[in-house]
Design an enzyme around this catalytic site. Sequence first.
Site, PDB file in Angstrom:
ATOM      1  N   LYS A 163      -3.457   5.106   6.503  1.00 41.77           N
ATOM      2  CA  LYS A 163      -3.584   5.686   7.838  1.00 41.77           C
ATOM      3  C   LYS A 163      -3.436   7.199   7.768  1.00 41.77           C
ATOM      4  O   LYS A 163      -2.422   7.698   7.279  1.00 41.77           O
ATOM      5  CB  LYS A 163      -2.507   5.113   8.744  1.00 41.77           C
TER       6      LYS A 163
ATOM      7  N   CYS B  47     -10.515 -11.180  18.157  1.00 41.22           N
ATOM      8  CA  CYS B  47     -11.091  -9.896  18.543  1.00 41.22           C
ATOM      9  C   CYS B  47     -12.365  -9.695  17.726  1.00 41.22           C
ATOM     10  O   CYS B  47     -12.348  -9.836  16.503  1.00 41.22           O
ATOM     11  CB  CYS B  47     -10.121  -8.760  18.240  1.00 41.22           C
TER      12      CYS B  47
ATOM     13  N   ASP C 279     -12.374   0.417  12.484  1.00 41.88           N
ATOM     14  CA  ASP C 279     -12.685   0.352  11.054  1.00 41.88           C
ATOM     15  C   ASP C 279     -14.175   0.128  10.796  1.00 41.88           C
ATOM     16  O   ASP C 279     -14.887  -0.427  11.641  1.00 41.88           O
ATOM     17  CB  ASP C 279     -11.882  -0.773  10.400  1.00 41.88           C
TER      18      ASP C 279
ATOM     19  N   ARG D 263       7.226  -0.100   2.101  1.00 37.46           N
ATOM     20  CA  ARG D 263       6.953  -1.161   3.075  1.00 37.46           C
ATOM     21  C   ARG D 263       5.733  -1.969   2.637  1.00 37.46           C
ATOM     22  O   ARG D 263       4.856  -1.455   1.958  1.00 37.46           O
ATOM     23  CB  ARG D 263       6.745  -0.594   4.478  1.00 37.46           C
TER      24      ARG D 263
ATOM     25  N   ARG E 116       0.818  -1.199   0.000  1.00 41.25           N
ATOM     26  CA  ARG E 116       0.000   0.000   0.000  1.00 41.25           C
ATOM     27  C   ARG E 116       0.868   1.273   0.000  1.00 41.25           C
ATOM     28  O   ARG E 116       0.475   2.295  -0.509  1.00 41.25           O
ATOM     29  CB  ARG E 116      -0.887  -0.063   1.257  1.00 41.25           C
ATOM     30  N   TYR E 117       2.043   1.188   0.626  1.00 44.10           N
ATOM     31  CA  TYR E 117       2.947   2.332   0.777  1.00 44.10           C
ATOM     32  C   TYR E 117       4.216   2.068  -0.025  1.00 44.10           C
ATOM     33  O   TYR E 117       4.535   0.914  -0.307  1.00 44.10           O
ATOM     34  CB  TYR E 117       3.295   2.518   2.263  1.00 44.10           C
TER      35      TYR E 117
ATOM     36  N   ASP F 177      -7.620   4.657   9.682  1.00 43.59           N
ATOM     37  CA  ASP F 177      -7.200   3.884   8.507  1.00 43.59           C
ATOM     38  C   ASP F 177      -8.395   3.959   7.561  1.00 43.59           C
ATOM     39  O   ASP F 177      -9.445   3.375   7.819  1.00 43.59           O
ATOM     40  CB  ASP F 177      -6.856   2.442   8.896  1.00 43.59           C
TER      41      ASP F 177
ATOM     42  N   CYS G 221     -12.379  -7.413  14.531  1.00 41.82           N
ATOM     43  CA  CYS G 221     -11.217  -7.653  13.653  1.00 41.82           C
ATOM     44  C   CYS G 221     -11.394  -7.018  12.279  1.00 41.82           C
ATOM     45  O   CYS G 221     -12.414  -7.208  11.616  1.00 41.82           O
ATOM     46  CB  CYS G 221     -11.014  -9.153  13.486  1.00 41.82           C
TER      47      CYS G 221
ATOM     48  N   CYS H 219      -5.421 -17.022  14.946  1.00 42.09           N
ATOM     49  CA  CYS H 219      -5.013 -16.238  16.115  1.00 42.09           C
ATOM     50  C   CYS H 219      -5.210 -17.108  17.361  1.00 42.09           C
ATOM     51  O   CYS H 219      -5.918 -18.110  17.311  1.00 42.09           O
ATOM     52  CB  CYS H 219      -5.882 -14.989  16.251  1.00 42.09           C
TER      53      CYS H 219
ATOM     54  N   ARG I  79      -9.779  -7.848   9.699  1.00 42.93           N
ATOM     55  CA  ARG I  79      -9.650  -8.887   8.667  1.00 42.93           C
ATOM     56  C   ARG I  79     -10.579 -10.059   8.945  1.00 42.93           C
ATOM     57  O   ARG I  79     -10.263 -11.200   8.612  1.00 42.93           O
ATOM     58  CB  ARG I  79      -8.201  -9.366   8.568  1.00 42.93           C
TER      59      ARG I  79
HETATM   60  C1  LIG Z   1      -0.212   0.009   8.638  1.00 47.89           C
HETATM   61  C2  LIG Z   1       0.308  -0.527   7.392  1.00 47.89           C
HETATM   62  C3  LIG Z   1       1.673  -0.435   7.079  1.00 47.89           C
HETATM   63  C4  LIG Z   1       2.672   0.193   8.010  1.00 47.89           C
HETATM   64  O1  LIG Z   1       2.426   1.531   8.213  1.00 47.89           O
HETATM   65  P1  LIG Z   1       3.380   2.333   9.208  1.00 47.89           P
HETATM   66  O2  LIG Z   1       2.739   3.682   9.261  1.00 47.89           O
HETATM   67  O3  LIG Z   1       4.729   2.339   8.570  1.00 47.89           O
HETATM   68  O4  LIG Z   1       3.381   1.620  10.506  1.00 47.89           O
HETATM   69  C5  LIG Z   1       2.094  -0.959   5.894  1.00 47.89           C
HETATM   70  N1  LIG Z   1       1.246  -1.523   5.027  1.00 47.89           N
HETATM   71  C6  LIG Z   1      -0.077  -1.610   5.281  1.00 47.89           C
HETATM   72  C7  LIG Z   1      -0.971  -2.212   4.273  1.00 47.89           C
HETATM   73  C8  LIG Z   1      -0.593  -1.117   6.480  1.00 47.89           C
HETATM   74  O5  LIG Z   1      -1.903  -1.223   6.744  1.00 47.89           O
END
Ligand SMILES: *Cc1c(COP(=O)(O)O)cnc(C)c1O
Length: 455
Positions: free
Chosen positions: A355, A147, A311, A134, A130-131, A348, A150, A143, A152
Amino acid sequence: MKSRQASNRASSEEIPAESPPGVRSPVWADVPDHEWNDWRWQLTHRLRSVADLGRVLRLTPEESEGLAATRHLRCDLTPYFASLLDRDNAACPLRRQVVPTSRELEGFDAMMADSLNEDAHSPVPGLVHRYPDRALMLVTTQCASYCRYCTRSRMVGSAAGQFGPKHYEAQLDYIARTPALRDVLISGGDPLMLAQGTLEGILRRLREIPHVEVVRIGTRAPVFLPQRIDESLVAMLARYHPLWMNIHFNHPREITPEVQRACALLANAGIPLGSQTVLLAGVNDCPNIMRNLMRQLVRMRVRPYYLYQCDEVEGAGHFRTPVGKGVEIIEALRGHTSGFAIPTFVVDTPGGGGKIPVQPQYQISQSDRKVVFRNYEGFVTTYTEPPRYVPHDPATCPECRKHRSSRKEGIAALLSGARTTLLPEGYRRTHQRLTNLRLGALHIVPPKKDDSGED
Ligand SMILES: *Cc1c(COP(=O)(O)O)cnc(C)c1O
């Protein structure tokens, strides 16, 4: 009067872990300690049915109905966590998090199965990219306990959706051929539910990828099953540094001597610990509970990381609070307690918006010379801007020169001057018509072609 004040104070200050070590429901009084303290015993003795839970809790009709409904997320309570629940009170903040009720079958406006649009951001099954730098690796759907809110729940708990070696291969292969990825989050489900060798295999493979700088594990095992954090697991994890861990904590009463022991083992192994907390109606939507939780976390060397708005996910409707509740909680923390005990409050956002941090407003006004602020006490003050600022020069900065050719995105692109506008979808269609018809009258300078947000 006096005694009432005293008892009020006692209840709003630090809530001591109400459970002495080894607390357990009388149902398990005869279980030998070595079994009770064995995570495998805890897992194989989980409670899932109305009959199981009825042995330790006085179930309400709402809870019995929720438990009997098979449509939604499974219920699997470790005897350890079940022992922390209030037997007689369904409003118990721990009980609300894990015991299903008929309310999770209610729909609400904006309810979604995949509210973060993760499936659409998955180049291979179970890998959410998504980012830019990372990615999130979903390695299991299991799990220790589940929860009820959840995010997911569309996949978690179901044996059918289990991830396995061929998914890991595809995920690792994607990570290996995507050099921009320098941070990999291992989540699920709960990665600490994997066989230790399987988890180690994934960590080893990740460590063989040169561009993966850090690895993080997201888990709730230290809360639902603190027995899982043992010497052998921790020694294995410590071989894959830099390894970070985020633990899901929601309420001060989750912090027991067992949990303290688990966090100490992890922290002593040099694993930086963070917490992720979900803001939940009837559980922790209270500034005093949150302050207490955050203080107890930092005492265990767990740094509060994120506070999440709940969420818009199926089953979680009755847990949602207004966003303003989170702002109020941050307002009650910032300035009042250690900066490192304050998480970032994030929403989110649906559709894969990611986020988005939300904060109280501290900046009141601004001129070219002054910035006006208010602090947490309501004290209003100013910062005087420097009269002569020699701006940073990207042309002579070695770091900027290294990144000269990299494409800037979003607001950062506006600030760098790479673009002057970001245009919403359909903007050009509407405004070209305007341009042709009435532009002269409106004195609008038509956007240059390369300024368009639709390239
Ligand atoms: C939360 C999340 C991350 C990590 O986000 P950070 O702000 O770096 O902690 C990475 N990928 C996805 C899909 C996420 O939901």
